[in-house]
Design a protein around this motif. Sequence first.
Motif: not given
Length: 533
Positions: A57-59, A61, A530, A532
């Motif tokens: 899924v989207d990392p 930050d 990263y 998640t």
Amino acid sequence: MTKGISMKNPSNDRGRRPRRLRPAHPGALAGLALTLAVVGACAPVESGGEQGGPPSVDPVDGGTLTIGRLGDVLSLDGNHIRANNYLLLNNVYDRLIEYDEDLEPHPSLAESWEVNDDYTQVTFDLREDVTFHDGKPLTAADVVYTIERVRDPEVGATQLSGLSNLITDMETPDDYTLSLTLSQPTPGIFDMFNFMAIVDQETVEGPDAEQTANGTGPYELEDWSPGNSLTLIKNEGFWGEEPLLDRIETTVVGDAQSLATQVESGAINVAEGIVATDASRLEGQGIEVVNDPVDMFYITANTTSDALSDARVRQAINYAIDRERFASEVMEGYVEPTSIFWPTRSPAHDEQAARTYDQDLNRAEQLLAEAGAEDLEIEIVTNASFPELEDMATILQADLAEIGVELTVRSVEAAEWAELATTGTYQDLAANIYGVDGFHPAYAFTISRPLTPDRNFSNVDDPRHQELVNDAILALTETDQDATVSALTDYMLDESFMLPISSAPRFSAVAGAGGITSRVGGGLVLRSAYVTE
């Protein structure tokens, strides 16, 4: 003078898969002045380590990546090249170049280079925006120091010392230019630049050297508790693309089963070093698995053993090995069986030659009869650090029994195995793993003890072996490279004192994280990693 390196071999005429022997002779393309693109110089070059599971899924930050491993780093020295140290070497330090999966070099600390036609001179242009973690600028003098340092056997970079010793002169006309002169044509010299992390002299010779890691990579050392944990933090002054992670926390976990359980439960993000059965089970649950195909399983045969002094007996054992069963049952289908010592991503890998010793018990029995080997009783010693080897030996034991050979299987701890192998005092057979991933084919025979013409584990002392290795090292043209590597392959297959089984990948399971890859030569790369959640 040819700039950069990006060449492929034409098809050969032996009916085998064309070899991608790299680096090829730049004189073949003289005048074309191939310019090395610097596009992507700030991005990691990944090996394409195989990964399973659903897309991440989207990392996030920032955040902390947690890693469990079976063993701790052995030291903080950037030139101490051991498998347990790869996590540190790949993420705290940098090299001059990075190989891709085709073993083509790409920029890293060096943004471009030039090589003369016979590979006796190499000139590097270094990046001018790189600093060590303590703020000191990286210059050509640091590279010169590192090249000289890896020659010292006490440093722990024996894989690089042979190549380094071929460099007879180093000039630094300015802080960011380095010109090297070699004593002989050395097509494999870029192997050293792919493996050699650049270190700071003041740090590695300082009073706190054993507790300090001062690299140029995307992460800095925050804390190390030997045998327990290692903590890295983001390098805010990294020369490349800024890492997403704030911290990386690694912990030593006691056994492989606990490692798999922890990533499965979500206690850690990464389990580095799980076995194939756990990799298959976790992948079936949708957990991502990174497959780093860096090592090889093999058996070495003691040629001074009365039972194995005849090459036909060694060939018979080679034919008796059920590599397909080992690959499918023990290694869960993650590996490809092979009869040759070149990894699948080596420029010298040959698919036809890799099938030379597909199991054939009839042929094995015939060879034993030709050699007059009757009522054979032999022993195999396996390294207990790799339980897969004992499984392989047990399968071989049953198959050899069918053709009248009695095989005793004995598993010993790593230290005892190393003593038996390095002294050549094991009785008949010994099984372990070895690694030559990321090395020019000829130079694999100078760094890997099972393959070297001298000091090999098989007690082989054959001038023909050394002659073939020398021919391969000095080959410059694509035609000569192909011919010399083919001759080496044929020699090793005929003599059968080193019996490859399959690749020996290192598996890592990843949950709640992404962007984790493996590097050509071994180890996880985390600069694009990263979390998640």
